[in-house]
Design an enzyme around this catalytic site. Structure first.
Site, PDB file in Angstrom:
ATOM      1  N   GLN A  68      33.874  50.169   2.308  1.00 32.72           N
ATOM      2  CA  GLN A  68      34.236  49.957   3.708  1.00 32.72           C
ATOM      3  C   GLN A  68      34.520  48.483   3.983  1.00 32.72           C
ATOM      4  OE1 GLN A  68      30.684  51.804   5.449  1.00 32.72           O
ATOM      5  NE2 GLN A  68      32.047  53.417   6.182  1.00 32.72           N
ATOM      6  N   CYS A  69      35.290  47.883   3.133  1.00 34.27           N
ATOM      7  CA  CYS A  69      35.565  46.453   3.208  1.00 34.27           C
ATOM      8  C   CYS A  69      37.069  46.252   3.392  1.00 34.27           C
ATOM      9  CB  CYS A  69      35.090  45.794   1.908  1.00 34.27           C
ATOM     10  SG  CYS A  69      35.460  44.038   1.755  1.00 34.27           S
ATOM     11  N   GLY A  70      37.437  45.160   3.992  1.00 35.05           N
ATOM     12  CA  GLY A  70      38.852  44.840   4.129  1.00 35.05           C
ATOM     13  C   GLY A  70      39.550  44.672   2.786  1.00 35.05           C
ATOM     14  N   THR A  72      38.861  46.644   0.153  1.00 36.40           N
ATOM     15  CA  THR A  72      38.818  47.930  -0.555  1.00 36.40           C
ATOM     16  C   THR A  72      40.187  48.352  -1.093  1.00 36.40           C
ATOM     17  OG1 THR A  72      36.871  48.602   0.705  1.00 36.40           O
ATOM     18  CG2 THR A  72      38.116  50.357  -0.362  1.00 36.40           C
TER      19      THR A  72
END
Length: 188
Positions: A68-70, A72
């Protein structure tokens, strides 16, 4: 170093640290670097992976990931890098971590992001810490050699002898830049 001290160090798995590189097998082949003398559980599985079997004689790119990371979407670039260079000796190892509170609590959901959403085929390990005293053994060694990850998708390039060549930040794109050039150079 005395032969007895060397034998004891090798028995304890410290031979490569004392020699500054991996111990050599009797036939002259590179032995497994100390960095990878561990087993790790595969993502969303009960199966353990022998990291030596995956990495011995290979150039390895170790990445701390989060679902859930920018960053990803870098899974796509990492997979493309892996597919392009795996036949030349590259292995990408993914270690999901909630070190920055951006990993899902359910390994099944993490696996779906990796395998279904991004088509990852490179080895992904179970979710584990990558910072501090609780870091998994691979990241403990990487952190000592090159510094802790400051965010998700930090990348550590390790040569065939187990030497950490470079630590790339999250912003380093897997394809078409310094990271890919460093991979190419390490594979030569």
């Amino acid at each position: 170093m005395s032969p007895l001290r060397f034998i004891l160090a090798c028995a304890l798995g410290l031979g490569s640290l004392l020699l500054g590189g991996p111990a050599r097998a009797a036939d002259g082949e590179a032995a497994c670097p100390a960095l990878f003398q561990h087993e790790a559980r595969k993502l969303h599985s009960k199966e353990d992976v022998d990291l030596c079997a995956l990495t011995t004689g290979k150039v390895v790119l170790v990445v701390n990931t989060a679902s859930q990371c920018g960053f990803t979407p870098q899974f796509k670039g990492l997979e493309a890098l892996y597919k392009t260079y795996r036949d030349q000796g590259l292995v990408v190892l993914g270690f999901p971590s909630d070190a920055f509170r951006q990993e899902l609590d359910d390994e099944g959901a993490t696996a779906k992001v990796c395998y279904v959403n991004y088509g990852v085929t490179f080895p992904m390990m179970a979710t584990s810490p990558v910072r501090g005293p609780d870091a998994n053994p691979v990241f403990q060694a990487l952190n000592r050699a090159a510094g802790e990850p400051e965010w998700n998708f930090n990348k550590y390039l390790v040569n065939r002898d187990g030497e950490v060549l470079r630590h790339f930040p999250s912003s380093a794109k897997p394809r078409g830049g310094e990271l890919e050039a460093a991979v190419q150079a390490a594979l030569r």
